[in-house]
Design an enzyme around this catalytic site. Structure first.
Site, mmCIF file in Angstrom:
data_model
loop_
_atom_site.group_PDB
_atom_site.id
_atom_site.type_symbol
_atom_site.label_atom_id
_atom_site.label_comp_id
_atom_site.label_asym_id
_atom_site.label_seq_id
_atom_site.Cartn_x
_atom_site.Cartn_y
_atom_site.Cartn_z
ATOM 1 N N GLU A 139 47.851 48.555 -29.349
ATOM 2 C CA GLU A 139 47.451 49.210 -29.336
ATOM 3 C C GLU A 139 47.950 49.684 -27.798
ATOM 4 O O GLU A 139 47.515 48.566 -26.949
ATOM 5 C CB GLU A 139 45.901 49.862 -29.486
ATOM 6 C CG GLU A 139 45.574 49.737 -31.235
ATOM 7 C CD GLU A 139 44.579 49.803 -31.520
ATOM 8 O OE1 GLU A 139 43.879 50.788 -32.739
ATOM 9 O OE2 GLU A 139 43.430 49.567 -30.882
ATOM 10 N N CYS A 152 46.627 52.508 -20.717
ATOM 11 C CA CYS A 152 46.661 50.945 -20.820
ATOM 12 C C CYS A 152 47.181 50.381 -21.868
ATOM 13 O O CYS A 152 47.338 50.982 -22.729
ATOM 14 C CB CYS A 152 45.209 51.879 -21.416
ATOM 15 S SG CYS A 152 44.085 50.225 -21.686
ATOM 16 N N CYS A 159 43.674 38.071 -28.084
ATOM 17 C CA CYS A 159 43.202 37.434 -27.126
ATOM 18 C C CYS A 159 42.648 35.976 -27.272
ATOM 19 O O CYS A 159 41.589 35.869 -28.087
ATOM 20 C CB CYS A 159 41.968 37.840 -25.655
ATOM 21 S SG CYS A 159 41.565 37.350 -24.630
ATOM 22 N N CYS A 163 35.970 36.375 -25.054
ATOM 23 C CA CYS A 163 34.542 37.456 -24.231
ATOM 24 C C CYS A 163 33.063 37.748 -25.606
ATOM 25 O O CYS A 163 33.581 38.864 -26.259
ATOM 26 C CB CYS A 163 34.687 38.763 -22.995
ATOM 27 S SG CYS A 163 35.994 37.809 -22.174
ATOM 28 N N CYS A 166 33.615 41.223 -26.040
ATOM 29 C CA CYS A 166 34.367 42.179 -26.468
ATOM 30 C C CYS A 166 35.379 42.105 -28.035
ATOM 31 O O CYS A 166 34.944 41.383 -28.309
ATOM 32 C CB CYS A 166 35.714 41.729 -25.546
ATOM 33 S SG CYS A 166 37.667 42.129 -25.496
ATOM 34 N N GLU A 225 44.800 38.559 -22.560
ATOM 35 C CA GLU A 225 44.807 38.837 -20.820
ATOM 36 C C GLU A 225 46.429 38.567 -19.909
ATOM 37 O O GLU A 225 46.545 37.950 -20.814
ATOM 38 C CB GLU A 225 43.592 37.323 -20.857
ATOM 39 C CG GLU A 225 43.866 36.457 -19.119
ATOM 40 C CD GLU A 225 43.420 37.201 -18.035
ATOM 41 O OE1 GLU A 225 42.397 38.163 -18.480
ATOM 42 O OE2 GLU A 225 44.219 37.431 -16.873
ATOM 43 N N SER A 256 43.819 44.090 -14.607
ATOM 44 C CA SER A 256 42.189 42.912 -14.995
ATOM 45 C C SER A 256 42.447 42.153 -16.011
ATOM 46 O O SER A 256 42.775 42.591 -16.493
ATOM 47 C CB SER A 256 42.159 44.615 -16.008
ATOM 48 O OG SER A 256 40.699 43.543 -16.338
ATOM 49 N N LEU A 279 33.940 40.840 -13.488
ATOM 50 C CA LEU A 279 32.639 40.471 -13.545
ATOM 51 C C LEU A 279 31.730 39.920 -14.609
ATOM 52 O O LEU A 279 31.303 38.890 -14.435
ATOM 53 C CB LEU A 279 32.512 40.780 -12.140
ATOM 54 C CG LEU A 279 31.472 39.625 -11.214
ATOM 55 C CD1 LEU A 279 32.047 38.097 -11.064
ATOM 56 C CD2 LEU A 279 30.597 39.889 -10.356
ATOM 57 N N HIS A 280 31.615 41.150 -14.243
ATOM 58 C CA HIS A 280 30.263 40.870 -15.757
ATOM 59 C C HIS A 280 28.770 40.743 -15.480
ATOM 60 O O HIS A 280 27.711 40.538 -16.131
ATOM 61 C CB HIS A 280 30.830 40.966 -16.640
ATOM 62 C CG HIS A 280 32.318 41.630 -17.186
ATOM 63 N ND1 HIS A 280 32.213 43.078 -17.243
ATOM 64 C CD2 HIS A 280 33.215 41.462 -17.725
ATOM 65 C CE1 HIS A 280 33.327 43.321 -17.244
ATOM 66 N NE2 HIS A 280 33.930 42.293 -18.307
ATOM 67 N N CYS A 398 37.564 51.366 -24.069
ATOM 68 C CA CYS A 398 37.582 49.965 -23.660
ATOM 69 C C CYS A 398 37.311 48.516 -24.119
ATOM 70 O O CYS A 398 36.062 48.967 -24.680
ATOM 71 C CB CYS A 398 36.851 49.193 -22.396
ATOM 72 S SG CYS A 398 37.827 49.987 -20.761
#
Ligand code: SAH
Ligand code: SF4
Length: 423
Positions: A139, A152, A159, A163, A166, A225, A256, A279-280, A398
């Site tokens: 997408e 984007c 991926c 995470c 996500c 990623e 990113s 970072l999160h 996101c």
């Protein structure tokens, strides 16, 4: 008399079926002529080589490559016969050997806020042609604002990282995109928006009213990623930034990463775009859980790589993304620790309200908490914009990007492969 068995590999007519019993096809009979390659995504050097391969004389190659580059990336040509500055003979030759194909758009959704999402179909891996596996999908999301339009872009199908907050990370099928498929997302967006020199611009709610370009910024924040598909992302972004083509300045391109430390300095040196870091969390213990890659490259190493990111300065700050997860990483002590942690790094902090997806165990922090968190950061001297979720009605925000291609389990794929082999 029986028809002679057709063995011409270039013929599109399949060989005549055997009249009785099961006869395995010879490799020649199974041969499918390869599709013509697309010129989209070739570097200038590769384009020049492609011209050499079809017999364009050495003295003309540079000039021809330059012309084709212009038609491709400034005017968005989709057919060779649009390239009126190129001789008819060369256009015919190009047509014989190449295409100008972009990824196929299989769905387009437009949000009430003007955000647009395209689902793109890409060819599966070579073996999938045999196994019957579905082609892969990614997408690409366009987020318009009054003075800019941000695209984007995805770097991988799915991926490999997982995470825990996500949605993309839960997708089973993963493959790297090629440079053509990455540049192809920009091409598709500009096609759909009429964002080429001389094209009729799209109209609709929410599109930018200022600035010459509808796609003015690129963020590598779609699926995947980017630093785990380094070469393809680099090659694609260098095409996007090329001043005689798509010409989006490197300051308007942001990559990113979840923190692939060894490739951060490479990105600075070889791409030179802006950097955003997911970072999160401010403690390794929590970041290990949210971004499991942290076990390999912990926070201290990640921040060292940021400090030495080539070109980093107050004018070129690193963006730190921080997803707001209720009761997990959103205490006011966390906000203070975040400010302390980033001291000395030219930084922006981008707070992202968590976008929930079916089956997630997380919730988004309360609005009041996000405001207090943001205030602490702001008072410490950082800009702390809270990223307004866009395109929520079309699941374009996101972390919600996840194509439907995952469907087949490994066992199902093996079974399909086995079936294909006895076919
Ligand atoms: N893989 C890269 C880029 C893609 S994700 C990376 O992780 O940086 C873009 C951003 O969206 C990242 O900061 C990611 O952590 C964040 N994100 C992922 N899932 C999210 C969700 N459900 N809600 C809000 N942000 C999310
Ligand atoms: Fe991959 Fe980024 Fe999602 Fe993590 S947040 S799983 S790195 S896409």
């Amino acid at each position: 008399m029986a028809e002679p068995l057709q063995t011409n590999p270039l013929s599109s007519t399949p060989p005549a079926p055997a009249s009785t019993g099961f006869v395995e096809k010879t490799p020649l009979e199974r041969y499918v002529p390869p599709a013509k390659p697309s010129l989209v995504g070739l570097s200038r050097a590769q384009l020049t080589e492609a011209l050499a391969a079809i017999g364009v004389p050495a003295a003309q190659r540079k000039m021809r490559a330059q012309q084709i580059w212009h038609w491709l990336y400034v005017r968005g040509a989709r057919r060779f016969d649009e390239m009126t500055s190129v001789s008819k003979e060369l256009r015919a030759l190009l047509e014989q050997h190449f295409t100008l194909a972009r990824p196929e758009v299989v769905a387009e959704q437009i949000s009430v806020d003007g955000t647009r999402k395209w689902l793109l179909r890409l060819p599966g891996e070579q073996s999938s042609e045999v196994s019957g596996e579905r082609p892969h999908e990614v997408e690409c999301v366009y987020i318009p604002d009054t003075d800019r339009g941000t695209l984007c872009v995805s770097s991988q199908v799915g991926c490999t990282l997982t995470c825990s907050f996500c949605h993309t990370g839960t997708q089973r099928l993963v493959r790297n995109l090629t440079p053509g498929e990455i540049v192809g997302q920009i091409m598709v967006a500009r096609d759909r928006l009429g964002d080429w020199l001389g094209a009729a611009r799209a109209s609709g709610d929410g599109l930018p009213t200022q600035g010459e370009r509808l796609v003015s910024n690129i963020v590598m924040m779609g699926m995947g990623e980017p630093l785990y598909n380094f070469e393809a992302v680099r090659d694609a972004l260098l095409i996007a930034a090329d001043g005689e083509g798509i010409a989006i300045s490197k300051r308007r391109i942001t990559l990113s990463t979840s923190g692939v430390v060894p490739n951060i300095s490479r990105a600075g040196a070889e791409i030179g775009c802006m950097l955003a870091v997911s970072l999160h969390a401010v403690r390794d213990e929590l970041r290990n859980e949210l971004v499991p890659l942290n076990r390999k490259y912990p926070i201290a190493q990640l921040l060292d790589a940021c400090r030495s990111y080539p070109g980093v300065s107050n004018a070129r700050r690193i963006t730190f993304e921080y997803v707001m997860l209720k009761g997990v990483n959103d205490s006011l002590a966390d906000a203070k620790a975040l400010v302390k942690l980033l001291a000395g790094i030219p930084a922006k902090i981008n707070l992202i309200p968590f976008n929930p997806w079916p089956g997630t165990r997380y919730e988004c922090s309360d609005w009041e908490r996000i405001e207090k968190f943001s205030e602490i950061i702001f008072n410490a001297g950082y800009a702390s914009p809270v990223r307004t979720p866009r395109g929520r009605d079309i699941l374009a925000a996101c972390g919600q990007l996840k194509s439907a291609t995952e469907k087949l389990s490994a066992r199902e794929r093996l079974a399909l492969r086995a079936m294909a082999m006895t076919d």
